[in-house]
Design a protein around this motif. Structure first.
Motif, PDB file in Angstrom:
ATOM      1  N   ASN A 285       0.733  -1.369   0.078  1.00 57.97           N
ATOM      2  CA  ASN A 285      -0.147   0.053  -0.056  1.00 57.97           C
ATOM      3  C   ASN A 285       0.831   1.286  -0.019  1.00 57.97           C
ATOM      4  O   ASN A 285       0.465   2.420   0.367  1.00 57.97           O
TER       5      ASN A 285
ATOM      6  N   SER B 253      -6.147  -1.473   0.404  1.00 58.30           N
ATOM      7  CA  SER B 253      -6.020  -0.104  -0.024  1.00 58.30           C
ATOM      8  C   SER B 253      -6.964   0.714   0.587  1.00 58.30           C
ATOM      9  O   SER B 253      -6.901   1.913   0.717  1.00 58.30           O
ATOM     10  N   GLU B 254      -8.202   0.108   0.726  1.00 56.07           N
ATOM     11  CA  GLU B 254      -9.353   0.875   1.463  1.00 56.07           C
ATOM     12  C   GLU B 254     -10.313  -0.230   2.381  1.00 56.07           C
ATOM     13  O   GLU B 254     -10.136  -1.402   1.887  1.00 56.07           O
TER      14      GLU B 254
ATOM     15  N   TRP C 168     -10.433  -3.160  -3.357  1.00 56.39           N
ATOM     16  CA  TRP C 168      -9.740  -3.006  -2.171  1.00 56.39           C
ATOM     17  C   TRP C 168      -8.363  -3.696  -2.088  1.00 56.39           C
ATOM     18  O   TRP C 168      -7.515  -3.587  -1.164  1.00 56.39           O
TER      19      TRP C 168
ATOM     20  N   LYS D  34      -2.814  -0.990  -2.745  1.00 54.48           N
ATOM     21  CA  LYS D  34      -2.334   0.256  -3.553  1.00 54.48           C
ATOM     22  C   LYS D  34      -0.963   0.142  -3.989  1.00 54.48           C
ATOM     23  O   LYS D  34       0.057   0.001  -3.297  1.00 54.48           O
TER      24      LYS D  34
END
Length: 425
Positions: A37, A257-258, A402, A405
């Protein structure tokens, strides 16, 4: 064998060196590789170290200075690093009477010869790895693993040696002089806390530790540190790969990432992670009798921070992705809390045994034997990439929203057909 020696071959700044193989414009420039990420710095080039950038530095804190410094950031490209690591180890293994791959960028190999022959072998290893893979390595050669690691350190910190240090080839008294100047914490296996305790006993340098009484060290510390003392004095105490205990666990764990806030979303996560774990089982030639799933929220979120987990025991050990996915999805469906903001998850396999064995006989017929698809999936992925085939959402070419990243990721030059480097002449 009296002339048998151990070499430690270590790739210099491995992650950064991998990035430079296919992007020569990075040579001589400060480069950092970021964690999952793009969170923090996990690897630095020599130029980045010279700027004072520390391992673990959060990227958001240094990002604003990157342009002024000429700093280049790369997201972790583990597919590329893993493939180049395998290539390095294959080349290194050609030179040894035995080989132990110690980590992604380090390998012990057995060498035979006098000091001149060992020096030549080290130079040949360096040249072969650079010619066939394109990454620089340093080689340390000695009578024990501990001394080989120390020799490798000398090779890295003394450019005049040309990346190779055979302790026996060094001038008399030179090794002892270096050991008397390097703190004990600079030795393989001696951490900061151990070094602080040693200092209280008057043991401050590697030379001091070498002169210590092994029995006293074992009494005050551990048998592991006692072996280190004995290895410093030339007695080999650490076993090679074939004598080590077999792998006990395999884990696949990632951050998102989220946040994932729905049970259905967590089912997708576990479906994909279980498949990735199954692939690792297949690659290692293992099957598991236990699978543990876990998921976590932020410890800073009020009322959350929980880590629901569940362990599934299989009637017969398996590596079959269909069985593992079904079990993981069913378990997270029971454990996940609707509305919680999950930021990470993982699957861990234990109770491992070789897949080539006969296995336990299911005499009661409690489980219908599913078709063996793990090998087929593995073969397809090895040829066409990890996103080429899978079960459920794991077979979609589009990565989930998700997923990690990776804003600064380089192509997977050697493992994905669509990302192969193109040469124009």
């Amino acid at each position: 064998m009296s002339n048998a020696r151990i070499a430690l071959v270590d790739v210099n700044n491995f992650y950064v060196s991998c990035e430079r193989v296919f992007d020569p414009t990075l040579e001589g420039r400060p480069v950092v590789v970021l964690s999952n990420n793009d969170g923090c710095v996990v690897a630095r080039s020599a130029e980045a170290k010279a700027l004072g950038i520390a391992t673990g530095a959060p990227w958001f804190q240094i990002q604003s200075q990157a342009k002024a410094w000429g700093l280049v950031a790369r997201s972790s490209n583990y597919e590329l690093y893993g493939d180049l690591s395998a290539r390095v180890m294959e080349v290194v293994g050609r030179f040894g009477t035995w080989q132990e791959v110690y980590s992604i960028d380090e390998s012990f190999v057995g060498l035979v010869g006098d000091s001149a022959q060992l020096q030549l072998a080290g130079r040949d290893i360096r040249a072969a790895v650079m010619r066939n893979v394109g990454v620089p390595v340093c080689v340390g050669v000695a009578t024990t693993k501990t001394l080989a690691k120390f020799a490798n350190r000398i090779a890295k910190q003394n450019p005049a040696l040309g990346g190779v240090c055979a302790l026996e080839a060094m001038p008399a008294g030179h090794v002892e002089s270096i050991q008397s100047k390097v703190p004990a914490s600079g030795l393989w296996g001696v951490g900061g806390k151990t070094a602080a305790r040693l200092k209280m006993m008057g043991i401050e340098t590697i030379a001091d530790l070498k002169a210590a009484d092994p029995a006293l060290i074992r009494k005050k510390f551990s048998v592991v540190l006692q072996r280190t003392v004995m290895e410093l004095n030339g007695t080999e105490c650490m076993p090679h790969t074939e004598e080590r205990v077999n792998k006990q666990q395999i884990m696949f764990s990632r951050s998102f990432s989220e946040p994932v806030t729905t049970v259905a979303g967590m089912e997708e996560v576990m479906g994909i992670y279980a498949q990735r774990g199954a692939s690792r089982l297949h690659e290692e030639g293992l099957r598991a009798s236990l699978m543990t799933i876990s998921a976590g929220t932020s410890r800073f979120t009020a009322g959350e921070g929980s880590f629901p987990a569940a362990t599934i025991r299989f009637a017969t050990p398996t590596q079959d992705p269909i069985v593992l996915v079904r079990a993981a999805v069913a378990a997270i469906r029971e454990a996940a809390v609707p509305g919680a903001s999950y930021l990470r998850a993982g699957v861990m396999f234990s109770g491992l045994e070789p897949a080539s064995g006969a296995g336990m006989l299911d005499i009661f017929g409690t489980e219908a034997k599913p078709p063996e698809v793990g090998g087929v999936l593995g073969e397809v992925r090895s040829k066409f990439g990890n996103m080429a085939i899978g079960i459920g959402i794991g077979g979609l070419a589009q990565a989930p929203q998700w997923s990690m990243k990776r804003e600064h990721s380089s192509p997977r030059y050697t493992t994905e057909w669509k990302e192969l480097p193109v040469v124009r002449a």
